[in-house]
Design a protein around this motif. Structure first.
Motif, short mmCIF file in Angstrom:
data_model
loop_
_atom_site.label_atom_id
_atom_site.label_comp_id
_atom_site.label_asym_id
_atom_site.label_seq_id
_atom_site.Cartn_x
_atom_site.Cartn_y
_atom_site.Cartn_z
N PRO A 1 0.82 -1.22 0.00
CA PRO A 1 0.00 0.00 0.00
C PRO A 1 0.85 1.27 0.00
O PRO A 1 0.47 2.27 -0.63
CB PRO A 1 -0.81 -0.12 1.31
CG PRO A 1 -0.79 -1.56 1.65
CD PRO A 1 0.53 -2.06 1.18
N LEU A 2 1.99 1.21 0.69
CA LEU A 2 2.89 2.37 0.69
C LEU A 2 3.46 2.60 -0.70
O LEU A 2 3.58 3.75 -1.15
CB LEU A 2 4.01 2.15 1.71
CG LEU A 2 3.58 1.97 3.17
CD1 LEU A 2 4.78 1.67 4.04
CD2 LEU A 2 2.85 3.22 3.66
N ALA A 3 3.81 1.48 -1.38
CA ALA A 3 4.34 1.63 -2.74
C ALA A 3 3.26 2.16 -3.68
O ALA A 3 3.53 3.02 -4.53
CB ALA A 3 4.85 0.28 -3.24
N ALA A 4 2.02 1.66 -3.52
CA ALA A 4 0.92 2.13 -4.36
C ALA A 4 0.71 3.63 -4.16
O ALA A 4 0.52 4.39 -5.12
CB ALA A 4 -0.36 1.37 -4.03
N TRP A 5 0.74 4.07 -2.89
CA TRP A 5 0.58 5.50 -2.59
C TRP A 5 1.74 6.31 -3.17
O TRP A 5 1.54 7.38 -3.74
CB TRP A 5 0.51 5.69 -1.07
CG TRP A 5 0.55 7.14 -0.67
CD1 TRP A 5 -0.49 8.01 -0.60
CD2 TRP A 5 1.73 7.89 -0.29
NE1 TRP A 5 -0.06 9.27 -0.21
CE2 TRP A 5 1.29 9.22 -0.01
CE3 TRP A 5 3.07 7.57 -0.16
CZ2 TRP A 5 2.19 10.21 0.39
CZ3 TRP A 5 3.95 8.56 0.23
CH2 TRP A 5 3.51 9.87 0.51
#
Length: 493
Positions: free
Chosen positions: A348-352
């Motif tokens: 999720p951090l990478a997606a953000w």
């Protein structure tokens, strides 16, 4: 048709899945259970192959087991090419995913039969089924977004989290059952997981609308009959080759592994040559494919190191780490869950991050970061190997740290590579290009399986340091060529 046209049909409008199309939830859960079965079996495969016959294993030496593991992984991803072709030309992505899941489940059930031959027979079925399922479910995810939408990378990162949720749970279940109870019971648990995946996919098909319902470039009439005849001829030829090897006494594990490695590399070169010389693709599409060759080489080098987690690093965990906690020695395969849980946290951090950065950080740069981090993980592993000399057992936290660095590299390369593949793909090769992306893993695993033989002959610290530094240097080279690659990508970020 413009090469920038959206791929495939859009699913119906309606409720969303974390801000993404609802259809993503069906594909997310299907892939989660498929990866549960795949990584659950993979977590114990090398340990089973190398375990003594008296302990229920096959008693194969570590060098051969590493090569078998690499060849098996290579075949899983190599079959994504014909699997993509079947979807594009014959039955469409949706039915390919369904039938692939069924064949995978059958393969795992065969592996659960407590005999030596069942493992290799089951692995063969899993290879065939995964070839149908893996590239086509990713193609369907790509169908949910516009080709150059910034949300596309975020969607693939979320999908990637589903992959790793299954990969996290699987070793905890199959590892305990396999190492502590019975190896074949562990394989049986993987079969049950794939069964759940098939059932979920069938129940959720209403969410998919028309996505993947029809072939992208269907074969009709005489062309269809001609293609099926050729496929049958190739199958017969392969069976003849196997029969000759058997009758000549050459049908050994090492012979088959070496043959599969050669086939993987030759098919890769041939497939790129075919696409680049195809007169039906436009000049812009050809330029983008030349950029893709660079990305493919970087990805191959990445997976060569990364996928040794299930072979060389798994054996290191079993033989050279202190796994005793409060009197309980936990299974070595449990450490295979470290990587996916870190990805679950980081995805999720990478997606953000990719959504936030938009097009400011290019795809080649992300690949370069992945290569450098992957190399640094093996440099750290060299230090762990140096500490584990003279029978000393080292803390499993060494492996946890190694996997953490690798995860950061994977999140920089793998979901981004999936997305880049669907964006750079010529329209004619939509599903097959996803197969070509997975072929990067196939080549990396095939060569990596052969390279892993060196771990049994070199000192482990030398082995890890050599390939770690090589990956770092390749990452630096990738940065130097970023501008040229971006130029070839012709407006695709």
């Amino acid at each position: 048709m413009s090469s920038d046209a959206p791929v495939g049909a859009r699913p119906p409008a309606g409720p969303t899945f974390f801000g993404h199309p609802r259809a993503l939830s069906t594909l997310f859960l299907t892939e989660m259970w498929e990866r549960f079965s795949f990584y659950g079996m993979r977590a114990i495969l090398v340990l089973y192959l190398t375990a003594a016959v008296t302990d229920g294993g096959l008693g194969i030496d570590g060098s051969t087991a590493n090569a078998v593991y690499g060849a098996y992984n290579a075949m899983v991803y190599l079959m994504a090419l014909p699997g993509g072709w079947v979807a594009d030309r014959l039955i469409g992505a949706r039915r390919s995913v369904l039938w692939g899941g069924v064949v995978i489940a059958v393969g795992h059930y065969v592996m659960a039969v407590p005999t030596g031959w069942s493992v290799f027979a089951g692995m063969t079925l899993i290879v065939l089924g995964t070839g149908l399922l893996k590239p086509n479910i990713s193609t369907m995810v790509g169908d949910l977004y516009e080709r150059d939408s910034p949300r596309r990378d975020a969607g693939f990162s979320l999908f990637y989290m589903g992959i790793n949720l299954g990969a996290f749970i699987a070793p905890l279940v199959t590892g305990f059952l396999g190492e502590k109870v019975n190896w074949h019971l562990g394989f049986g648990a993987a079969a049950v997981g794939m069964t759940f995946g098939v059932v979920q996919y069938v129940l959720g098909r209403r969410n998919l609308g028309e996505a993947g319902a029809r072939p992208a470039d269907p074969l009709l009439g005489a062309d269809r009959r001609r293609a099926l005849t050729r496929a049958g001829a190739v199958t017969v030829a392969l069976l003849v080759v196997l029969l000759v090897l058997l009758l000549a006494g050459w049908f050994t594990v090492n012979t088959v592994v070496n043959l599969l490695t050669t086939v993987t590399v030759v098919v890769t070169v041939g497939y790129f040559a075919r696409i680049l010389t195809d007169r039906e693709i436009s000049g812009t599409e050809r330029r983008r494919m030349k950029a893709y060759v660079w990305l493919f080489v970087f990805a191959t080098a990445f997976w060569l190191i990364y996928d040794q987690a299930g072979s060389v690093l798994n054996i290191f965990a079993a033989e050279r780490t202190d796994r005793n906690v409060a009197g309980f020695t936990f299974p070595a395969s449990w450490l295979q869950s470290v990587n996916p849980i870190l990805i679950i946290i980081g995805a999720p951090l990478a997606a953000w991050l990719w959504l936030r950065l938009g097009h400011r950080v290019s795809t080649p740069t992300k690949f370069a970061v992945g290569l450098v981090l992957n190399g640094l993980s093996f440099v750290l592993m060299a230090a762990a190997a140096r500490a584990a000399v003279d029978g000393n057992l080292v803390s499993p936290w060494w492996l946890v740290a190694v996997y953490a660095i690798q995860v950061a590299g994977e999140l920089s390369l793998s979901p981004v590579g999936l997305s880049a593949t669907t964006k750079l793909a010529p329209v004619k090769y939509a599903s097959q290009m996803l197969g070509l992306w997975f072929l990067a893993t196939a080549v990396g695993d095939a060569i990596g399986g052969q390279v892993a033989r060196l771990a049994q002959n070199w000192s482990q610290s030398t082995y890890f340091l050599t390939f770690g530094l090589a990956s770092v240097l390749l990452g630096v080279a990738a940065v130097m060529f970023t501008r040229q690659i971006r130029g070839l990508m012709a407006g695709i970020h």
